[in-house]
Structures are given as C-alpha cells and as structure tokens.
Design an enzyme around this catalytic site. Structure first.
Site, short mmCIF file in Angstrom:
data_model
loop_
_atom_site.label_atom_id
_atom_site.label_comp_id
_atom_site.label_asym_id
_atom_site.label_seq_id
_atom_site.Cartn_x
_atom_site.Cartn_y
_atom_site.Cartn_z
CE LYS A 179 46.18 46.48 46.97
NZ LYS A 179 46.22 47.18 45.55
CD GLU A 182 49.67 48.85 42.39
OE1 GLU A 182 49.66 48.20 41.18
OE2 GLU A 182 48.66 48.70 43.15
N GLY A 232 37.15 49.48 40.28
CA GLY A 232 38.02 49.19 39.61
C GLY A 232 37.46 48.73 38.16
N GLY A 237 37.30 43.02 38.49
CA GLY A 237 36.22 42.68 39.23
C GLY A 237 35.51 41.35 39.12
CD GLU A 254 32.11 52.57 40.33
OE1 GLU A 254 32.33 52.35 39.13
OE2 GLU A 254 32.68 53.46 41.07
CB CYS A 288 34.13 54.21 36.51
SG CYS A 288 33.60 54.87 37.99
CD GLU A 389 36.60 51.92 32.09
OE1 GLU A 389 35.81 52.70 32.65
OE2 GLU A 389 36.81 51.10 32.29
#
Length: 502
Positions: A179, A182, A232, A237, A254, A288, A389
């Site tokens: 997936k 988008e 992500g 997550g 991750e 990340c 973050e």
C-alpha cells in the site's frame, strides 16, 4: 501530452477505481498525474490474488537460486529505467535530482540485488542434535515463508522503503501486497511494471493506492495477511499494531525518531558543522533517522554554532530538477504548515533562531512548500522542538558541560531510539559513548549511512524488528520444528510415563 492516469496493479493486471487522487509537484503545485483511489474491495482483491499465487507454488515453490535469478532481472530493470524513476520521484516528493540519484532511486537496484543474493543463501532447513533421552530422534528446523505479506509505505522514500519490504519477502518465498502513500505512489507503481516485465509471476506482487483509514486499516487487519511491515509515524504505528493484533499477525515497525549527536570536546569543528547540516537537512529533514538534536560542550558551543550558521548560508534552495540545487521543498501544504508551526513553538518556548526560521523569498518561491534551513540555539531538552519529531530542516542545539555522561543522558532522554551519532577525534572515547546510546544505529563521525548489509530499526517507540542485514529474511519466515522418532520400538519410547501395560 495530457496528465497521465495511473492504475493499481493487482493479480498481474492494472485495475482502476471510480475515484482518483491528484499528484502535485511540491515545488510549484502543478498537476503531475492522477492515480486510482482504491478502497477496501481493492485490498480484498489484492490479498486474494496474493494468496492464490502463494498457494499455487509459482513463487513459493521455487528454489532460492530460481528466485534469485528473477530478482536479479528485476534489479537490472530498475537500473535500466533509472531516469524514468528519478523523474517520477522528483515530481511527486520534491527530492532534488542529486538526492534522488544518490538515495531515493540510486539505492534501489543495489538493495534489490542484495536481497536477491540472500534468497540463494537463505538456510531453509538444518538438522539439530539433541540428547537421546527420552527417545532417540532426529530434529529439523525449517524456515518457511509466511504467505501473504503486506507493506504499508510512507511518502519520503517510497521506492527504496518498498523494496525493504518487497525484497526480503520475495526472497523468502512470500507473496506481497504493497500500500503506497497517496502522495507518492508513482515510482512504486513503475516498479511493479518492471518486476512484471522481468518475469515475476502474476499475483506475487500487488500494489494498491488509497487512504490509510480505509485501505491501510483493511490491509493491517486482513485475516489472510500473515505479516504487516510499516514505515511511518509512531502514532500510526501504534494503530497498525492494534489492527494487526485482531488476527495476531507478525508485525515489524520502523517509526519516528529524534536523532541526537553527542559532540565531544575534541571533535573537528569544520567537519561537525558540515555533518550537522547534512544530518538535519538531507531531503529537507524529512527522514526518520535525521540527526536533529546537536548536543555540544560549552567550551566549543559558540564557535561551532558560528560555523554551522556560516555554512547554512551556502545551501542553495531551488528547483529540484536543477543539479546545482541542494535543498528542495517539503512534501505538502500540510507538512509545510506543521513545520512552520514548530518554528513558532520554538520561539515561544524561548529558543533563539540562529539562522533561517521561515520561508525563503524571491523568484521561484512564489508557489510550492518551502522552508529555510533553521538552527535553534538556547534549547533545553524539555522543549517541544527538542522532544517531538518535526520532520523538517530544523536543528536544535543543546549545551552540556562537556562530561560525556551528561551528553549521553540528554541524548537518551527521549521516547525515540532510531539513530544517534558521536563526534570525536578519539575513537576510544567515541566508542565508549556509542555503547551507551539507546538507538538502533549509532554513527561515529558520520551520519545517514544506511547500507543493505547491516540491520536498521529502532529502540523504544522508534519501532519493532529490523530491516536490512543478513537476517532480514527472518522477519518474513516462520520457524518450524520437525521431530522424527528413531527408536522404532514401542518399549523404547516414553509412552509408559503416561500409559501402563495393564
């Protein structure tokens, strides 16, 4: 030529949807392409295709050497289509042509090649010696493919991070449903075409597009998916874990990071200044494992900050397709607003903007999602800009006394543990610090060095499991123990522990 429309790839065929996404260039907001907007029904179709392909044995039934041969042809196809893939990546995610060539696309073929070689080396079966009591036996450990494996991707490195899931899954004999995000599906859809042309059987790789709340959630909870791998945010997550728990499937995650670099007082300041900016500004900080906290001794703080500010002034923002451009835009209006809000939060918290702090002005910046490289000083580790973050080109500089133990304590005071770094002219001191940092990857006198030969993943809320490295296929296989009794006689067995002769 009109804007091209891209369909999903399911069961070896291109499948459209009633609705569509618009893909816009983040540098100028121009329409690049439209893409089918799939739904839960498309997930079900993709999983059914993958399950049928797995059960047919068209891929799972091949030897490791046979899978290696096909995967090497796919890697060769990626190399042959490099220019197309770079153009698609730049148009969708705003990476500069240098970054796309060196990282986003340039790493794809070598990483696929590495996983192809693992397919041939993967130890499928081995005998295990056991004690002769209570019975003489022969015991076998087998590593078998899971079945249908799902990968849910972020927007920042769509092709390479898809291969971190596709590569080991295929090498172990699984079938895959990917997936895409988008905003950046184009390079992964092109990869599906390349893999199909290279001889990957229909249904073995399926690529679907759609919203996370609909398509991603269905994929993570689907009863016929045996493994889900996600890259992500930590927040998403957690939701992936919850959804996957409904059918108790394997999960690897991750997730986010807030990488810290501990600078020791004997570090080379010119090199650290370059590394600090490379660590936080590569791909506009949208990585990340970016190094976004620079922990600096009082004795060298002012000189190092001055060097960083001077070096930041040489970074060229502009057209991602221009080879001279150092830094492109951030991915979207939403991300742009998020980063700018954090710049204001930093000011409100009492941090000082040493350089940057806003949006560049002038020709070329009238449209698009631009953020200046920004350095904050007077930062303490309890500030939001030091703890959360930001995912932008923002560096927070935090002072410490110079005692390495204090620097380590600041670095480890985080919910994250994906990456960290140490800078020192003394390797023995640097390694002592590295051993105490709570992170899955610790660089000594370097940043952003991720290679397929070495595992990558995080401590704490930065994730579960590891991608890459020699054991990457273990995340995509089940361990089966087969016990063979060799005693041959009833009286030599352990039955009498429960059953008597009477």
């Amino acid at each position: 030529m009109g804007v091209q429309h891209h369909k999903m790839f399911i069961g070896g065929e291109w499948r459209d949807a009633a609705d569509a996404y618009e893909i816009r260039n983040p540098a100028n907001e121009e329409l690049v392409a439209t893409v089918a907007k799939g739904g839960a029904d498309d997930v079900d179709a993709a999983v059914a295709a993958a399950r049928a392909a797995f059960r047919s044995g068209c891929w799972s039934g091949l030897t490791g050497d046979e899978r290696r041969a096909v995967m090497l042809r796919i890697a060769e196809g990626v190399s042959e289509n490099l220019e197309e893939l770079i153009e698609l990546e730049i148009a969708a995610n705003g990476a500069t042509v240098r970054q796309a060539g060196g990282f986003h696309i340039g790493l794809a073929a070598p990483h696929m090649t590495y996983f192809a070689e693992l397919a041939a080396k993967h130890e499928v079966e081995r005998g295990i010696a056991t004690a002769p009591y209570p019975t003489i036996s022969h015991n076998i450990l087998r590593r078998e493919p899971i079945g249908v494996c799902a990968g849910i991707l972020p927007w920042n490195f769509p092709l390479v991070l898809s291969l971190w899931k596709i590569g080991p899954a295929l090498a172990a004999g699984n079938t895959v449903v990917i997936k895409t995000d988008e905003k950046t599906p184009l390079s992964t859809l092109a990869f599906a075409r390349i893999a199909h042309e290279a001889g990957l059987p229909a249904g073995v790789l399926n690529v679907i597009t759609g919203d996370g709340e609909d398509v991603g959630a269905r994929l993570a909870s689907h009863p016929d998916v045996g493994k889900v791998a996600f890259t992500g945010s930590t927040a998403v997550g957690r939701e992936i874990m919850r959804l996957a728990s409904q059918t108790v499937k394997k999960v690897s995650l991750e997730l986010g990071g807030k990488g810290a670099a501990v600078v020791l007082d004997d570090a080379d300041l010119e090199t650290v200044a370059d590394a600090a900016l490379f660590g936080c500004c590569l791909y506009s900080g949208q990585m990340c494992e970016s190094i976004t906290r620079l922990i600096v001794p009082d004795s060298i703080h002012d000189e190092l900050v001055a060097r960083i500010v001077a070096r930041a002034a040489t970074i060229k923002l502009g057209d991602p397709a221009d080879y001279d451009t150092d830094l492109g835009p951030v991915i979207s209006a939403e991300q742009h607003e998020r980063i700018l809000s954090y710049l204001q939060i930093g000011r409100d918290e009492g941090a000082t903007v040493a350089t940057g702090g806003g949006v560049p002005e002038g020709p070329g910046f009238e449209k698009g999602f631009w953020v200046q490289p920004t350095v904050f000083t007077d930062v303490t580790n309890d500030m939001r800009i030091a703890r959360e973050e930001i995912f932008g080109p923002v560096l927070t500089v935090i002072r410490y006394s110079g005692d390495p133990a204090e620097g380590v304590a600041i670095a480890n005071d985080s919910i994250y543990g994906l990456s960290a770094a140490v800078w020192s002219g003394d390797y023995e001191r640097a390694l002592e610090v590295a051993a105490k940092l709570e992170a899955g990857t610790v660089w000594v006198n370097d940043v952003h060095m991720v290679t397929p030969e070495l595992p990558f993943g995080g401590y704490k809320q930065s994730g579960l499991g590891r991608e890459l490295g020699p054991d990457a296929l273990n995340e995509y296989s089940e361990v089966k123990h087969i016990h063979v009794d060799l005693s041959q006689r009833r009286e030599a067995r352990a039955y009498d522990m429960v059953l008597s002769d009477g």
